[in-house]
Write a protein that holds these residues in place. Sequence first.
Motif, PDB file in Angstrom:
ATOM      1  N   THR A   1      34.237 -10.982 -17.337  1.00 17.94           N
ATOM      2  CA  THR A   1      34.326 -10.185 -16.063  1.00 17.94           C
ATOM      3  C   THR A   1      33.001  -9.497 -15.753  1.00 17.94           C
ATOM      4  OG1 THR A   1      36.857 -10.369 -16.240  1.00 17.94           O
ATOM      5  CG2 THR A   1      35.777  -9.006 -14.312  1.00 17.94           C
TER       6      THR A   1
ATOM      7  N   SER B   1      35.415  -4.132 -11.681  1.00 17.99           N
ATOM      8  CA  SER B   1      35.992  -4.487 -12.454  1.00 17.99           C
ATOM      9  C   SER B   1      37.199  -3.431 -13.322  1.00 17.99           C
ATOM     10  CB  SER B   1      35.198  -4.904 -13.821  1.00 17.99           C
ATOM     11  OG  SER B   1      34.243  -5.846 -13.312  1.00 17.99           O
TER      12      SER B   1
ATOM     13  N   TYR C   1      39.722  -8.298 -14.600  1.00 18.32           N
ATOM     14  CA  TYR C   1      39.693  -8.714 -12.377  1.00 18.32           C
ATOM     15  C   TYR C   1      38.628  -8.114 -12.182  1.00 18.32           C
ATOM     16  CZ  TYR C   1      43.220  -5.218 -11.591  1.00 18.32           C
ATOM     17  OH  TYR C   1      44.243  -4.777 -10.937  1.00 18.32           O
ATOM     18  N   ASN C   2      38.496  -8.290 -11.537  1.00 14.32           N
ATOM     19  CA  ASN C   2      37.136  -7.408 -10.025  1.00 14.32           C
ATOM     20  C   ASN C   2      38.547  -7.430  -8.793  1.00 14.32           C
ATOM     21  OD1 ASN C   2      34.646  -8.279 -11.342  1.00 14.32           O
ATOM     22  ND2 ASN C   2      35.393  -9.973 -10.804  1.00 14.32           N
TER      23      ASN C   2
ATOM     24  N   GLY D   1      34.949 -13.446 -12.860  1.00 16.54           N
ATOM     25  CA  GLY D   1      36.447 -13.486 -13.173  1.00 16.54           C
ATOM     26  C   GLY D   1      37.138 -13.821 -14.161  1.00 16.54           C
TER      27      GLY D   1
END
Length: 325
Positions: free
Chosen positions: A255, A303, A283-284, A268
Amino acid sequence: MRIAHLSDPHINLKYHPQHLPRLRRALEDALGCSNADHIIITGDLTSNADSRDLRTVRRLFESLGIMKSSKLTVIVGNHDIYGGPHLADEVLSFPERCKTTYYDEKLSIFQDTFAELFADTITMDPQGYPFLKRLRQNDRNSVCLMGFNSISRHSLIKNPVGSNGEIPKEMHPEVIELAAHHAWKTAPARIVLTHHHFFRNRDIAHLEIADGISSRGLASRIEQRTLKLHGKRHLFKLFDKIGVDLVLHGHVHFTGSYERHGIDFLNGGGAVYPAFRAGGYFYNLIELDAKTGKIDSQMEFRSVKVEKKETKSLLEDNVEEMVGK
């Protein structure tokens, strides 16, 4: 509006039983801790192109209440069509498997499994790509997504093992026509979704990586050099012409973010199946300004590390519990 982006969960109940509980944990974190309004998953929902795994992922989405177009967007990845080798003795035979894969059938199965998520998309192609989807933030503002299928058909030269991608130049006029739609032209934020990445080998040392992978590491270099998107130069011209603000993708398992040709790109792939798990799972999160609908100049995107919590191992007798049924 907050959009959570992740990619490449590679769900497979046989070879990757740990991925389903990790995906559930990441989605629960995005929906709960980050209060995400919408989730985007940019391909490789499954690892072996198994329709049973697709149905399992669908049931997970249903159990979380996000199996609806307003809450979730997905696009297809190469593993959703070609699968992948999971055992040592499958490596040599995998090119033949890719060669004999019924591409259109696999794509149709993917689209049918998640049909509700494509119900209100705008497309000119019977296979559903490229498409536009409008996410309404309020009465005045909306985000517009443009989703692509970047998975190349099998080719002995350009795509022998199914991992390389392309958005053919022949498709560009269709994309330009789609971008002339009111939904795209008037959107304050315009986001492209693809499975394949856009960085070059020379960009590896400059990637902003959230999960601690050494961008100089041999393993990451090998992976990034063998998963290619052909025709990137033409795509940058296309994206400039249609006014793309942000590109979300996966395909490589970390990520992080980078910039090319004045466009921000977010990868991602580290939320469920990161290349190095010691760095954590990320995760973004994209924040959009409530008044203007544009990507927030203060927060923009970042992030987010998935909070640590106990996850149950997936066993044959607890799949029902894991997907919430």
